[in-house]
Design an enzyme around this catalytic site. Structure first.
Site, short mmCIF file in Angstrom:
data_model
loop_
_atom_site.label_atom_id
_atom_site.label_comp_id
_atom_site.label_asym_id
_atom_site.label_seq_id
_atom_site.Cartn_x
_atom_site.Cartn_y
_atom_site.Cartn_z
N TYR A 50 0.82 -1.20 0.00
CA TYR A 50 0.00 0.00 0.00
C TYR A 50 0.86 1.26 0.00
CZ TYR A 50 -3.23 3.62 1.26
OH TYR A 50 -3.96 4.77 1.24
N TRP A 79 1.15 5.76 -1.53
CA TRP A 79 0.85 6.78 -2.53
C TRP A 79 1.88 6.87 -3.64
CZ3 TRP A 79 -2.07 11.86 -2.39
CH2 TRP A 79 -3.31 11.70 -1.76
N1 LIG Z 1 -1.42 8.20 12.50
C1 LIG Z 1 -1.90 8.25 11.27
N2 LIG Z 1 -1.43 7.39 10.34
C2 LIG Z 1 -1.90 7.45 9.09
C3 LIG Z 1 -2.88 8.39 8.72
C4 LIG Z 1 -3.38 9.27 9.71
O1 LIG Z 1 -4.28 10.11 9.45
N3 LIG Z 1 -2.84 9.19 10.97
N4 LIG Z 1 -3.35 8.43 7.44
C5 LIG Z 1 -3.28 7.21 6.66
C6 LIG Z 1 -3.54 7.48 5.26
S1 LIG Z 1 -5.06 8.18 4.92
C7 LIG Z 1 -2.68 7.16 4.26
S2 LIG Z 1 -3.19 7.36 2.64
C8 LIG Z 1 -1.37 6.56 4.53
C9 LIG Z 1 -0.25 7.04 3.59
O2 LIG Z 1 0.84 6.19 3.68
P1 LIG Z 1 1.91 6.05 2.50
O3 LIG Z 1 1.29 6.30 1.18
O4 LIG Z 1 2.62 4.75 2.68
O5 LIG Z 1 2.90 7.25 2.85
P2 LIG Z 1 4.00 7.97 1.97
O6 LIG Z 1 4.92 8.66 2.92
O7 LIG Z 1 3.36 8.79 0.91
O8 LIG Z 1 4.79 6.74 1.35
C10 LIG Z 1 5.13 6.60 0.04
C11 LIG Z 1 6.55 6.05 -0.04
O9 LIG Z 1 6.84 5.76 -1.40
C12 LIG Z 1 8.10 6.32 -1.76
N5 LIG Z 1 7.98 6.63 -3.20
C13 LIG Z 1 7.49 7.74 -3.79
N6 LIG Z 1 7.51 7.62 -5.12
C14 LIG Z 1 8.04 6.41 -5.39
C15 LIG Z 1 8.32 5.71 -6.60
O10 LIG Z 1 8.06 6.19 -7.70
N7 LIG Z 1 8.86 4.47 -6.47
C16 LIG Z 1 9.15 3.90 -5.26
N8 LIG Z 1 9.66 2.69 -5.25
N9 LIG Z 1 8.91 4.56 -4.12
C17 LIG Z 1 8.35 5.78 -4.18
C18 LIG Z 1 8.29 7.51 -0.86
O11 LIG Z 1 9.66 7.79 -0.69
C19 LIG Z 1 7.58 7.06 0.41
O12 LIG Z 1 8.46 6.44 1.32
O13 LIG Z 1 -1.00 6.85 5.89
C20 LIG Z 1 -1.97 6.42 6.82
N10 LIG Z 1 -1.44 6.57 8.16
N1 LIG Z 2 -1.06 18.56 3.23
C1 LIG Z 2 -1.50 17.31 3.14
N2 LIG Z 2 -2.75 17.07 2.70
C2 LIG Z 2 -3.21 15.80 2.67
C3 LIG Z 2 -2.40 14.70 3.02
C4 LIG Z 2 -1.08 14.98 3.48
O1 LIG Z 2 -0.31 14.07 3.83
N3 LIG Z 2 -0.67 16.29 3.53
N4 LIG Z 2 -2.90 13.43 2.94
C5 LIG Z 2 -4.07 13.18 2.09
C6 LIG Z 2 -4.73 11.91 2.43
S1 LIG Z 2 -3.90 10.47 2.07
C7 LIG Z 2 -5.98 11.83 2.93
S2 LIG Z 2 -6.72 10.32 3.15
C8 LIG Z 2 -6.73 13.04 3.32
C9 LIG Z 2 -7.39 12.86 4.67
O2 LIG Z 2 -8.26 13.86 4.93
P1 LIG Z 2 -8.96 13.95 6.38
O3 LIG Z 2 -9.32 12.61 6.83
O4 LIG Z 2 -10.02 14.97 6.28
O5 LIG Z 2 -7.71 14.51 7.20
P2 LIG Z 2 -7.18 14.65 8.69
O6 LIG Z 2 -6.16 15.75 8.57
O7 LIG Z 2 -6.74 13.36 9.23
O8 LIG Z 2 -8.41 15.11 9.54
C10 LIG Z 2 -9.07 16.33 9.39
C11 LIG Z 2 -9.44 16.88 10.74
O9 LIG Z 2 -10.40 16.06 11.39
C12 LIG Z 2 -10.36 16.37 12.78
N5 LIG Z 2 -10.78 15.20 13.55
C13 LIG Z 2 -10.08 14.09 13.83
N6 LIG Z 2 -10.82 13.24 14.57
C14 LIG Z 2 -12.02 13.83 14.75
C15 LIG Z 2 -13.23 13.46 15.42
O10 LIG Z 2 -13.35 12.38 15.99
N7 LIG Z 2 -14.28 14.33 15.35
C16 LIG Z 2 -14.19 15.52 14.70
N8 LIG Z 2 -15.28 16.28 14.65
N9 LIG Z 2 -13.07 15.91 14.09
C17 LIG Z 2 -11.99 15.08 14.10
C18 LIG Z 2 -8.93 16.73 13.09
O11 LIG Z 2 -8.86 17.90 13.90
C19 LIG Z 2 -8.29 16.88 11.73
O12 LIG Z 2 -7.51 18.05 11.60
O13 LIG Z 2 -5.84 14.15 3.38
C20 LIG Z 2 -5.09 14.30 2.19
N10 LIG Z 2 -4.49 15.61 2.24
MO LIG Z 3 -5.11 8.70 2.66
#
Ligand SMILES: Nc1nc2c(c(=O)[nH]1)N[C@H]1C(S)=C(S)[C@@H](COP(=O)(O)OP(=O)(O)OC[C@H]3O[C@@H](n4cnc5c(=O)[nH]c(N)nc54)[C@H](O)[C@@H]3O)O[C@H]1N2
Ligand SMILES: Nc1nc2c(c(=O)[nH]1)N[C@H]1C(S)=C(S)[C@@H](COP(=O)(O)OP(=O)(O)OC[C@H]3O[C@@H](n4cnc5c(=O)[nH]c(N)nc54)[C@H](O)[C@@H]3O)O[C@H]1N2
Ligand SMILES: [Mo]
Length: 764
Positions: free
Chosen positions: A108, A110
């Site tokens: 998994y 991005w």
């Molecule tokens: N505590 C907490 N944890 C979370 C979340 C949260 O809200 N709170 N959010 C979750 C969510 S919504 C998501 S989507 C995940 C995201 O989790 P990931 O998508 O696993 O996070 P990234 O840091 O984007 O990891 C991508 C990795 O791929 C590498 N990479 C980039 N481009 C390439 C490429 O072209 N080739 C190769 N081989 N590698 C590449 C980058 O260096 C990086 O290490 O995290 C989840 N984890």
């Molecule tokens: N800059 C930046 N943007 C991103 C990403 C990134 O890594 N960097 N990641 C992208 C990805 S993979 C995803 S999936 C999306 C995720 O998008 P979201 O899921 O919307 O993102 P979060 O920042 O985890 O949460 C948004 C807000 O929800 C509030 N929140 C958390 N828990 C609760 C709760 O129980 N109740 C209420 N009412 N509020 C709560 C927190 O204060 C938080 O700031 O964002 C994307 N956008």
């Molecule tokens: Mo995500």
């Protein structure tokens, strides 16, 4: 001619000056470019790049040695030839001895934005040709929604997102947007697959100018941009369902809901209603009941009920709410509440899920199913819901439940990961680190020496998007970009395509993998296939050479609008939803018959497994939201993210009163801890964050010090819990986490090490 590089966080122009120095500039046509891309080149050429293949020392000495050293060991630099030989022979051994289902390539993550060099697609294509692999299903972003939505609205997540009311309808007709979890603009900087132009802020401003009012229900006031002038209602995290249930209670008892909508368009309201009224052996969901759970004053709840019933209201639920214990409930309840308000299917309101969670939600675009790299078929049926990785490694061959089914965890002997970082994304990293020792071999394609690379046995150095040609084709973005190679490969790094081509060559199926196409041949192929697809949709794309020369193609934005479930509303008999009743399922008999303790037949208040209403020894709720200064772990090593650190640590936002109680001052190094782990961070005092809540964004590179059992840098996943949302969807629950915090003692503070290289043996 402009040269572009296109990323998940935006499109940038690249330029060369007279000295041949390359620069990344904001794209003049992007109204709201993100700053994070500006440091991309420096990060791409930094010392932290993996510059050649490496093998973990003990693995190289004796790969059958069971010493648990992943994450602690040194690395030996090797030639490409040696790395490919060793990897190919290990793949064959594992396949022969344990079969293809023992290979986990769920991988998994991005990765990068281009259509061709999408690491997971490359990896999966490779393993399908190798006989298959155990895979992963769904996304960390919204796994609970992905399982729930087909049951209750008959849409998969993506078609549901595409149905969203476009901003142009809300601007015109919507009086009030109630934002559960806010609409943080920081999150609209990105979109999976790439961003052309950033639109969300502009659209939100139009709503404000047209008079739309906003209410932000969140423990963090900064989830609503200042210009929204939103009324702030602070809520105890993970209790939104209780609040919404009490709103339903008020609407029901005052007979102030849209009964016609409920009758015509929904199924099972009466059963839900008896629950709300407390007729099912439960407490009635009165405002007093909800106030004691959510900490919101009764008067405010009553006021809110009046507001939403008097105005054309959009109930907006952030994705974050379902990345929590019982995360199905707030979304299901949000849809139920919106049904009671009766605006679903109209221009002025309804339900939203993920406005401003990423850039595209609410935009007008013509969705074109662009061609992707063909991946072939996977002969292996074993899979896990994506966030069950540690469980799978811990419990091979054990049964688990998922969406009404009993499935078995495969017995994994080899992991291959490309384009994702479980040491960023997975919960309870200490548990993952232990389980990660179990497979025989772990292979990773990575760009940088982050924790993902440091916990592998074989590391192939991968390119960044700056080192490749590609096409940014995101079905949810009207801009198409030719991503031109800007610099030559750093060190001996290669694209994932080249890495898998070499492996396929060694294993005897190179022609099948490459189809004898070069990078450019593949881009042309994808483009020509896309021309065919778009012709069917009355869109004419230019010839490849013209597109490549011009660097950019903009799909004309039509003067249309979208209204979610409009056809259904217009004629529910002719256009039923794809659910058993053909209607919105406020009660789902299918889910009810699963008989799950943690997801019932209709929206229910289910106590989170840990929360502020049941504190145990840890009195603060930790929110680990998306970072403002990077994409997950990507670019944490770039200037923009580094500048935001406090004494080299990730900032943790703490309410001033909580800080005072603990003698914590601004910029102190602090230790955050619970029974799962310990994390150092830098304190940033804030009055935007509610008392009782800490915010430590996700993505600080994991920097474990196993001697003192602590992460030195500020990765919240050392603290989060790895328990599924429920037995229905088994999604991740990173937003459910209790902790304590204290000022760090001087003598326990160690230097952050993750931005220096790991121990690498000198080349012979
Ligand atoms: N505590 C907490 N944890 C979370 C979340 C949260 O809200 N709170 N959010 C979750 C969510 S919504 C998501 S989507 C995940 C995201 O989790 P990931 O998508 O696993 O996070 P990234 O840091 O984007 O990891 C991508 C990795 O791929 C590498 N990479 C980039 N481009 C390439 C490429 O072209 N080739 C190769 N081989 N590698 C590449 C980058 O260096 C990086 O290490 O995290 C989840 N984890
Ligand atoms: N800059 C930046 N943007 C991103 C990403 C990134 O890594 N960097 N990641 C992208 C990805 S993979 C995803 S999936 C999306 C995720 O998008 P979201 O899921 O919307 O993102 P979060 O920042 O985890 O949460 C948004 C807000 O929800 C509030 N929140 C958390 N828990 C609760 C709760 O129980 N109740 C209420 N009412 N509020 C709560 C927190 O204060 C938080 O700031 O964002 C994307 N956008
Ligand atoms: Mo995500």
């Amino acid at each position: 001619m402009t040269n572009f590089v296109s990323t998940h966080w935006g499109t940038y122009e690249t330029s060369k000056n007279n000295q041949n120095n390359i620069k990344i500039n904001k794209w003049s046509k992007d109204p709201n470019p993100s700053d994070f891309g500006l440091g991309f080149l420096d990060a791409a050429t930094s010392d932290l790049r993996i510059n050649q293949p490496h093998i973990r020392k003990e693995w190289l000495k004796d790969r059958h040695n069971k010493k648990n050293l992943r994450g602690l060991d040194e690395f030996v630099p090797v030639s490409w030839e040696e790395a490919i030989d060793l990897t190919a022979s290990e793949l064959q051994n594992v396949k022969k001895e344990f079969g293809n289902s023992s290979i986990y390539a769920g991988s998994y993550g991005w990765a990068s934005a281009g259509r061709f060099h999408h690491a997971k697609s490359q990896l999966n294509r490779f393993f399908n040709l190798f006989g298959g692999f155990s895979s992963s299903f769904q996304s960390y972003s919204y796994a609970a929604a992905q399982t729930l939505l087909p049951h209750i609205v008959g849409h998969d997540l993506y078609s549901f997102l595409d149905e969203h009311n476009t901003w142009n309808t809300l601007e015109k007709e919507c009086d009030l947007i109630v934002m559960f979890g806010g609409m943080p603009l920081k999150n609209s900087q990105v979109s999976a697959g790439g961003v052309g132009k950033h639109t969300t802020e502009k659209e939100l401003r139009k709503c404000v100018n047209a008079g739309t009012k906003f209410i932000n229900i969140s423990p963090n006031a900064s989830d609503a941009a200042k210009f929204l002038n939103a009324k702030q209602i602070s809520i105890i995290p993970n209790t939104d369902t209780a609040l919404m249930l009490s709103l339903a209670y008020i609407l029901i008892t005052s007979n102030n809901y849209d009964q016609k909508f409920i009758e015509e368009y929904t199924n099972g309201f009466n059963e839900f209603k008896s629950y709300v009224l407390g007729e099912k052996n439960n407490k009635p969901c009165t405002p007093e009941w909800a106030s004691s759970i959510t900490s919101i004053p009764v008067e405010t709840i009553k006021w809110l009920a009046k507001e939403i019933s008097a105005k054309k209201t959009m109930v907006s639920v952030s994705w974050s709410l379902q990345r929590a214990s019982a995360g199905e409930q707030p979304l299901w309840m949000g849809i139920t509440l919106a049904s009671m308000l009766g605006h679903i299917g109209t221009e002025g309101g309804g339900i939203g899920f993920g406005y401003s969670s990423v850039n595209s939600t609410g935009d007008v675009f013509k969705k074109i199913p662009w061609k992707s790299l063909p991946q072939g078929n996977n002969k292996i049926r074993d899979f896990i819901p994506v966030a069950r990785i540690t469980d799978m490694l811990e419990k091979p061959n054990e049964l688990f439940q998922y969406d009404g089914r009993k499935l078995k965890y495969p017995n994994i002997k080899l992991i291959y990961w490309a384009g994702g970082n479980p040491f960023h994304h997975h919960q309870d990293l200490n548990r993952l680190v232990k389980a990660w020792q179990k497979p025989k071999t772990i292979i990773v394609n990575e760009i940088w020496w982050n924790a993902q690379a440091r916990h592998a046995d074989i590391i192939f150095p991968a390119n960044t998007a700056l080192e490749r040609n590609d096409i940014m084709l995101n079905p949810r973005d009207p801009t198409i970009i030719a991503n031109k190679k800007t610099i030559s490969s750093v060190g001996e790094s290669k694209s994932d395509y080249e890495i898998f081509s070499s492996l396929a060559n060694k294993l005897g199926f190179k022609n099948l993998f490459t189809e004898n196409k070069s990078e450019l041949d593949w881009l042309k192929y994808l483009w020509n296939e896309s021309i065919k697809v778009s012709e069917e949709m009355n869109l004419k794309l230019p010839e490849f050479n013209k597109f490549w020369e011009e660097g950019c193609f903009e799909i004309p934005i039509e003067k249309t609008k979208k209204i979610m479930f409009k056809n259904f509303r217009d004629n529910p008999v002719k256009n039923p939803l794809n659910t058993p009743s053909g209607k919105i399922e406020i009660t789902s008999n299918i889910i009810k018959n699963y008989n799950l303790k943690d997801c019932k037949g209709h929206p229910t208040w289910i106590e989170p497994y840990e929360w502020l209403g049941n504190k145990d020894n840890f009195p603060l709720h930790l929110i680990s939201n998306q970072p403002e200064y990077r994409l997950h772990g990507q670019l944490d090593n770039a200037d923009y993210s580094l500048k935001n650190k406090i004494k080299d640590r990730e900032p943790v936002l703490i309410n001033s009163a909580d800080a005072k109680e603990r003698n914590i001052e601004n910029n102190d190094i602090v230790l955050i801890f619970n029974k799962r782990g310990r994390v150092f961070a830098g304190a940033r005092l804030s009055d935007e964050v509610s008392k009782g809540v800490l915010v430590l964004s996700t993505g600080a590179w994991f920097d474990p010090d196993y001697e003192i059992n602590a992460d030195l840098h500020g990765n919240p996943n050392v603290l989060t819990n790895d328990i599924g949302t429920s037995l229905l969807s088994q999604g991740p629950t990173s937003h459910t986490c209790l902790v304590e915090i204290r000022k760090a003692e001087k003598n326990e503070i160690k230097k952050v090490t993750i931005f220096s290289k790991p121990h690498i043996q000198k080349k012979a």
